[in-house]
Design a protein around this motif. Structure first.
Motif, PDB file in Angstrom:
ATOM      1  N   LYS A  21       9.429   5.073 -18.620  1.00 22.32           N
ATOM      2  CA  LYS A  21      10.649   4.423 -18.126  1.00 22.32           C
ATOM      3  C   LYS A  21      10.955   4.931 -16.721  1.00 22.32           C
ATOM      4  CE  LYS A  21      12.679   3.791 -22.733  1.00 22.32           C
ATOM      5  NZ  LYS A  21      12.512   2.315 -22.719  1.00 22.32           N
ATOM      6  N   ALA A  22      11.543   4.037 -15.898  1.00 25.10           N
ATOM      7  CA  ALA A  22      11.865   4.415 -14.528  1.00 25.10           C
ATOM      8  C   ALA A  22      12.972   3.533 -13.973  1.00 25.10           C
ATOM      9  CB  ALA A  22      10.627   4.299 -13.643  1.00 25.10           C
ATOM     10  N   LYS A  23      13.709   4.098 -13.009  1.00 26.19           N
ATOM     11  CA  LYS A  23      14.762   3.340 -12.338  1.00 26.19           C
ATOM     12  C   LYS A  23      14.153   2.310 -11.377  1.00 26.19           C
ATOM     13  CE  LYS A  23      17.960   7.263 -12.524  1.00 26.19           C
ATOM     14  NZ  LYS A  23      18.697   8.267 -11.707  1.00 26.19           N
ATOM     15  N   THR A  24      13.049   2.694 -10.726  1.00 23.09           N
ATOM     16  CA  THR A  24      12.316   1.763  -9.855  1.00 23.09           C
ATOM     17  C   THR A  24      10.822   1.938 -10.109  1.00 23.09           C
ATOM     18  OG1 THR A  24      12.150   3.340  -8.017  1.00 23.09           O
ATOM     19  CG2 THR A  24      14.074   1.854  -8.026  1.00 23.09           C
ATOM     20  N   ILE A  25      10.066   0.897  -9.823  1.00 21.06           N
ATOM     21  CA  ILE A  25       8.612   0.938 -10.040  1.00 21.06           C
ATOM     22  C   ILE A  25       7.906   0.399  -8.804  1.00 21.06           C
ATOM     23  CG2 ILE A  25       6.702  -0.069 -11.364  1.00 21.06           C
ATOM     24  CD1 ILE A  25       8.486   0.032 -13.822  1.00 21.06           C
ATOM     25  N   VAL A  26       6.825   1.070  -8.410  1.00 22.43           N
ATOM     26  CA  VAL A  26       5.937   0.576  -7.362  1.00 22.43           C
ATOM     27  C   VAL A  26       4.614   0.208  -8.012  1.00 22.43           C
ATOM     28  CG1 VAL A  26       4.681   1.111  -5.252  1.00 22.43           C
ATOM     29  CG2 VAL A  26       7.008   1.976  -5.550  1.00 22.43           C
ATOM     30  N   LEU A  27       4.277  -1.068  -7.976  1.00 22.28           N
ATOM     31  CA  LEU A  27       3.029  -1.559  -8.562  1.00 22.28           C
ATOM     32  C   LEU A  27       1.919  -1.521  -7.514  1.00 22.28           C
ATOM     33  CD1 LEU A  27       4.527  -4.699 -10.342  1.00 22.28           C
ATOM     34  CD2 LEU A  27       3.877  -2.546 -11.448  1.00 22.28           C
ATOM     35  N   SER A  28       0.843  -0.826  -7.823  1.00 20.75           N
ATOM     36  CA  SER A  28      -0.327  -0.815  -6.938  1.00 20.75           C
ATOM     37  C   SER A  28      -1.596  -0.804  -7.792  1.00 20.75           C
ATOM     38  CB  SER A  28      -0.295   0.406  -6.011  1.00 20.75           C
ATOM     39  OG  SER A  28      -0.229   1.610  -6.771  1.00 20.75           O
ATOM     40  N   PRO A  29      -1.780  -1.842  -8.616  1.00 17.39           N
ATOM     41  CA  PRO A  29      -2.899  -1.853  -9.568  1.00 17.39           C
ATOM     42  C   PRO A  29      -4.259  -2.135  -8.947  1.00 17.39           C
ATOM     43  CG  PRO A  29      -1.683  -3.901  -9.737  1.00 17.39           C
ATOM     44  CD  PRO A  29      -0.912  -3.022  -8.788  1.00 17.39           C
ATOM     45  N   GLY A  30      -4.292  -2.520  -7.653  1.00 19.92           N
ATOM     46  CA  GLY A  30      -5.570  -2.724  -6.987  1.00 19.92           C
ATOM     47  C   GLY A  30      -6.315  -3.962  -7.448  1.00 19.92           C
ATOM     48  N   ALA A  31      -7.616  -3.957  -7.204  1.00 20.89           N
ATOM     49  CA  ALA A  31      -8.453  -5.120  -7.511  1.00 20.89           C
ATOM     50  C   ALA A  31      -9.813  -4.646  -8.014  1.00 20.89           C
ATOM     51  CB  ALA A  31      -8.610  -5.990  -6.265  1.00 20.89           C
ATOM     52  N   ALA A  51       2.449  -2.827  -3.677  1.00 18.17           N
ATOM     53  CA  ALA A  51       1.697  -2.516  -2.457  1.00 18.17           C
ATOM     54  C   ALA A  51       0.202  -2.556  -2.742  1.00 18.17           C
ATOM     55  CB  ALA A  51       2.100  -1.130  -1.940  1.00 18.17           C
ATOM     56  N   GLY A  52      -0.581  -2.759  -1.687  1.00 17.40           N
ATOM     57  CA  GLY A  52      -2.030  -2.662  -1.794  1.00 17.40           C
ATOM     58  C   GLY A  52      -2.735  -3.983  -2.006  1.00 17.40           C
ATOM     59  N   ASP A  53      -3.986  -3.904  -2.451  1.00 19.39           N
ATOM     60  CA  ASP A  53      -4.862  -5.074  -2.539  1.00 19.39           C
ATOM     61  C   ASP A  53      -4.427  -6.091  -3.581  1.00 19.39           C
ATOM     62  OD1 ASP A  53      -6.312  -3.827  -0.611  1.00 19.39           O
ATOM     63  OD2 ASP A  53      -8.173  -3.645  -1.747  1.00 19.39           O
ATOM     64  N   ALA A  54      -3.533  -5.709  -4.488  1.00 16.44           N
ATOM     65  CA  ALA A  54      -3.080  -6.652  -5.516  1.00 16.44           C
ATOM     66  C   ALA A  54      -1.926  -7.520  -5.032  1.00 16.44           C
ATOM     67  CB  ALA A  54      -2.653  -5.896  -6.768  1.00 16.44           C
ATOM     68  N   THR A  55      -1.497  -7.347  -3.786  1.00 16.80           N
ATOM     69  CA  THR A  55      -0.359  -8.097  -3.271  1.00 16.80           C
ATOM     70  C   THR A  55      -0.806  -9.191  -2.314  1.00 16.80           C
ATOM     71  OG1 THR A  55       0.054  -6.756  -1.294  1.00 16.80           O
ATOM     72  CG2 THR A  55       0.965  -5.947  -3.383  1.00 16.80           C
ATOM     73  N   THR A  56       0.180  -9.964  -1.850  1.00 16.18           N
ATOM     74  CA  THR A  56      -0.102 -11.069  -0.933  1.00 16.18           C
ATOM     75  C   THR A  56      -0.271 -10.618   0.512  1.00 16.18           C
ATOM     76  OG1 THR A  56       2.301 -11.427  -0.864  1.00 16.18           O
ATOM     77  CG2 THR A  56       1.013 -12.872  -2.298  1.00 16.18           C
ATOM     78  N   VAL A  57      -0.153  -9.334   0.786  1.00 15.08           N
ATOM     79  CA  VAL A  57      -0.373  -8.853   2.155  1.00 15.08           C
ATOM     80  C   VAL A  57      -1.811  -9.144   2.574  1.00 15.08           C
ATOM     81  CG1 VAL A  57      -0.564  -6.774   3.577  1.00 15.08           C
ATOM     82  CG2 VAL A  57       1.400  -7.073   2.079  1.00 15.08           C
ATOM     83  N   PRO A  58      -2.018  -9.759   3.729  1.00 15.03           N
ATOM     84  CA  PRO A  58      -3.388 -10.090   4.150  1.00 15.03           C
ATOM     85  C   PRO A  58      -4.167  -8.848   4.582  1.00 15.03           C
ATOM     86  CG  PRO A  58      -1.839 -10.641   5.891  1.00 15.03           C
ATOM     87  CD  PRO A  58      -1.014 -10.237   4.699  1.00 15.03           C
ATOM     88  N   TYR A  59      -5.485  -8.985   4.623  1.00 16.03           N
ATOM     89  CA  TYR A  59      -6.401  -7.957   5.101  1.00 16.03           C
ATOM     90  C   TYR A  59      -6.397  -6.744   4.163  1.00 16.03           C
ATOM     91  CZ  TYR A  59      -5.548 -10.885   9.143  1.00 16.03           C
ATOM     92  OH  TYR A  59      -5.374 -11.962   9.960  1.00 16.03           O
ATOM     93  N   LYS A  60      -7.323  -6.757   3.237  1.00 18.44           N
ATOM     94  CA  LYS A  60      -7.404  -5.701   2.233  1.00 18.44           C
ATOM     95  C   LYS A  60      -8.188  -4.521   2.818  1.00 18.44           C
ATOM     96  CE  LYS A  60      -5.622  -8.932  -0.371  1.00 18.44           C
ATOM     97  NZ  LYS A  60      -4.168  -9.068  -0.502  1.00 18.44           N
ATOM     98  N   GLN A  61      -7.470  -3.597   3.412  1.00 16.66           N
ATOM     99  CA  GLN A  61      -8.048  -2.435   4.062  1.00 16.66           C
ATOM    100  C   GLN A  61      -7.339  -1.170   3.596  1.00 16.66           C
ATOM    101  OE1 GLN A  61     -10.701  -2.579   6.420  1.00 16.66           O
ATOM    102  NE2 GLN A  61     -10.807  -4.697   5.705  1.00 16.66           N
ATOM    103  N   ILE A  62      -8.045  -0.045   3.594  1.00 17.03           N
ATOM    104  CA  ILE A  62      -7.459   1.214   3.134  1.00 17.03           C
ATOM    105  C   ILE A  62      -6.248   1.591   3.970  1.00 17.03           C
ATOM    106  CG2 ILE A  62      -7.870   3.701   2.945  1.00 17.03           C
ATOM    107  CD1 ILE A  62     -10.793   3.025   2.259  1.00 17.03           C
ATOM    108  N   VAL A  63      -6.378   1.495   5.274  1.00 15.20           N
ATOM    109  CA  VAL A  63      -5.279   1.911   6.146  1.00 15.20           C
ATOM    110  C   VAL A  63      -4.045   1.041   5.934  1.00 15.20           C
ATOM    111  CG1 VAL A  63      -6.000   0.497   8.126  1.00 15.20           C
ATOM    112  CG2 VAL A  63      -4.720   2.620   8.516  1.00 15.20           C
ATOM    113  N   ILE A  64      -4.252  -0.249   5.671  1.00 17.54           N
ATOM    114  CA  ILE A  64      -3.131  -1.154   5.414  1.00 17.54           C
ATOM    115  C   ILE A  64      -2.502  -0.827   4.061  1.00 17.54           C
ATOM    116  CG2 ILE A  64      -2.503  -3.572   4.976  1.00 17.54           C
ATOM    117  CD1 ILE A  64      -4.610  -4.346   7.066  1.00 17.54           C
ATOM    118  N   ALA A  65      -3.323  -0.561   3.049  1.00 14.72           N
ATOM    119  CA  ALA A  65      -2.802  -0.236   1.723  1.00 14.72           C
ATOM    120  C   ALA A  65      -1.944   1.020   1.762  1.00 14.72           C
ATOM    121  CB  ALA A  65      -3.964  -0.043   0.742  1.00 14.72           C
ATOM    122  N   MET A  66      -2.373   2.014   2.521  1.00 13.22           N
ATOM    123  CA  MET A  66      -1.580   3.245   2.617  1.00 13.22           C
ATOM    124  C   MET A  66      -0.218   2.976   3.259  1.00 13.22           C
ATOM    125  SD  MET A  66      -4.205   6.275   3.647  1.00 13.22           S
ATOM    126  CE  MET A  66      -5.411   6.910   2.491  1.00 13.22           C
ATOM    127  N   GLY A  67      -0.221   2.193   4.328  1.00  8.87           N
ATOM    128  CA  GLY A  67       1.041   1.862   4.976  1.00  8.87           C
ATOM    129  C   GLY A  67       1.961   1.082   4.059  1.00  8.87           C
TER     130      GLY A  67
END
Length: 533
Positions: free
Chosen positions: A313-323, A485-501
């Motif tokens: 359980k959590a008050k907020t969740i950040v989903l980053s399940p990847g691909a 955040a990360g490659d599982a989202t609609t953010v374009p360009y699946k790159q490590i540096v972008i995922a970290m940001g």
């Protein structure tokens, strides 16, 4: 075999030995035996605690055992452990020689307490970045528990054995001569398969955990960054990951991570894990999320259900399940996965030496794979669905210059053919003429991109037609308090540096959500929450 710099480094490591070590080689008259003997003698010359001897005690030649004299403790390599496995060799020397492991003490005790006799054999390739984790885990187990035996076998060097056992993907693990597992496995994963009560105990421990301020789901670059940024705010942070490191673990070389000119995926994954552990983050590895239940009211708790039956359980969740690697979804693909259908050319390529293979996909990954494989196989055919390749021009030119490479465009793969045990061919349709065609081959490497790991989120949050999590500029999903955040989202360009940001941004957004939607907590309470397990 070792250059001066490597000898100096190895000599420094061997100074950590506290117990004598004997290198016992089984050799024949072949050139590989000559190389191995030279390597082992060089190692023995670097420390007065290491000795070299020959003994015809193993059917595999060349091979050698690292032995602690006067005990039942030993580690065996069949082949010459250079390349990615050189680190495995160094660690085995240190551990047999009495240098303590950095593994958690409870994990070490679980290995020591395993009841039974286990004989493991692992087939690896020197170019496989996934293999060292398995080799090192089983080597350590054989050092900690004398009833465990392990031999690491270079599949490229023992081709007849590989063929007989039907090994067509590495790492491949056998336990007491029976298949045990394939692909990257951590020490904890291996233990979980051997210690049948481990899953239940882990579920009980997780179920007892208090709610988090921020719970991160996924342990890749995005998830690691989110956990670090959340923890730095002094709030209770947890991270649940199916495998910490994510896709980075499967990445061969990384040369575009700004300020780091070159690194390799497993190394970066280890550094991510170490950085996260610098903070008070509750890390729950080997945990697969299966269901998300949003909070029913503002300020309430969201719930993540795990495969082992526990809930968080959590008050907020950040989903980053990847691909994960996208599959062809044609008849025969599933049946012949790891029997000729592969997804990692660096790992499995050496097993197809001298054979005919195909690469599916004309992007940079596909063309690079075809170029690399051309140096090993008799012939490689690259198949692209579109009317032209999408890879960089320099890569296309290199591929087309190779005498044992063929490029076929406007081709739709329709079926994988096999004889029941292994791949024998590939069927495709010429999209220009509609004519069906077949290629005889032994291996198929699929390189057609990625698919997000979001099936478990359908119907809960908004997903794009491609299954990506819809987010806004702040990483907010369609559900308040749930970020991604990360490659599982609609953010374009699946790159490590972008995922970290993106991971950092999602964590900051989650923190902002917390302070705007809940009354300020007393300082003592915040401190107490941070220290909670």
């Amino acid at each position: 075999m070792l250059d001066a710099n490597l000898k100096t480094q190895l000599k420094g490591y061997l100074e950590r030995l506290t117990l004598p070590v004997e290198l016992v080689a089984s050799l024949d008259d072949g050139p590989k035996s000559v190389e191995l003997k030279e390597l082992l003698q060089e190692i023995a010359s670097l420390s007065d605690k290491v000795t070299f001897a020959e003994a015809d005690e193993d059917m595999r030649k060349p091979s050698f055992a690292i032995v602690r004299p006067g005990t039942d403790i030993s580690v065996r390599f069949a082949g010459i452990p250079m390349g990615h496995e050189f680190t495995s060799l160094v660690l085995a020397l240190l551990q047999v020689g009495g240098h303590p492991s950095k593994e958690a003490q409870d994990t070490i005790e679980r290995v020591k307490n395993l009841d039974g006799d286990y004989t493991f054999e692992t087939y690896f390739s020197l170019s496989c970045q996934n293999c060292p984790d398995v080799v090192q885990a089983l080597n350590l187990m054989s050092v900690l528990n004398p009833r465990i035996r392990h031999t690491a076998i270079d599949g490229a060097l023992f081709q007849d054995e590989v063929e007989k056992r039907g090994v067509m993907a590495v790492p491949s693990i056998f336990l007491n001569s029976l298949p045990f597992g394939q692909g990257r496995m951590s020490l904890e994963q291996i233990l979980a398969k051997l210690d049948t009560g481990a899953t239940e105990r882990a579920a009980e421990e997780i179920a007892a955990k208090k709610p988090y301020d921020v719970l991160v789901v996924g342990g890749g670059p995005a998830g690691a960054a989110a956990a670090i940024y959340a923890a730095r705010k002094g709030i209770r942070t947890g991270i649940a990951a199916e495998r910490f490191g994510g896709q980075v673990l499967d990445t061969m070389g990384i040369e575009n991570f700004i300020s780091v000119s070159h690194t390799e995926g497993p190394k970066m994954a280890a550094e991510l894990a170490a950085h996260v552990k610098d903070y008070e983050v509750d890390v729950m590895d080997l945990q697969t999320a299966t269901k998300l239940v949003p909070a029913t009211q503002p300020g309430g708790l969201a719930t993540v259900e795990l495969q082992n039956g526990a809930t968080l359980k959590a008050k907020t969740i950040v989903l980053s399940p990847g691909a994960r690697w996208r599959q062809m979804n044609v008849p025969g693909e599933a049946e012949y996965r790891n029997k000729g259908v592969a997804y990692c050319p660096h790992c499995d390529g050496p097993l197809f030496k001298g054979k005919r293979v195909a690469v599916i996909g004309g992007g940079n990954s596909g063309v690079e794979a075809a170029i690399d494989l051309a140096g090993l196989v008799s012939h490689v055919t690259l198949i692209e669905f579109d009317s032209q390749l999408r890879a960089d021009a320099v890569l296309q030119a290199k591929l087309r210059s190779l005498p044992n490479a063929t490029v076929i465009v406007s081709a739709q793969t329709t079926e994988v053919h096999g004889d029941g045990a292994k791949v024998t061919g590939l069927a495709y349709k010429d999209r220009t003429t509609g004519e069906p065609k077949t290629i005889e081959l032994e291996g198929i490497f699929v390189q057609i991109g990625l698919v997000p790991n979001t099936e478990w989120l359908k119907g809960v949050i908004e997903l794009s037609p491609r299954g990506e999590i819809e987010i806004d500029a702040r990483g907010q999903t369609s559900v308040p308090g749930i970020f991604a955040a990360g490659d599982a989202t609609t953010v374009p360009y699946k790159q490590i540096v972008i995922a970290m940001g993106e991971g950092a941004k999602a964590a900051l957004s989650a923190f902002d959500h917390l302070i705007r939607s809940a009354p300020a907590q007393p300082e003592a309470s915040a401190s107490e929450g941070l220290k909670a397990a």
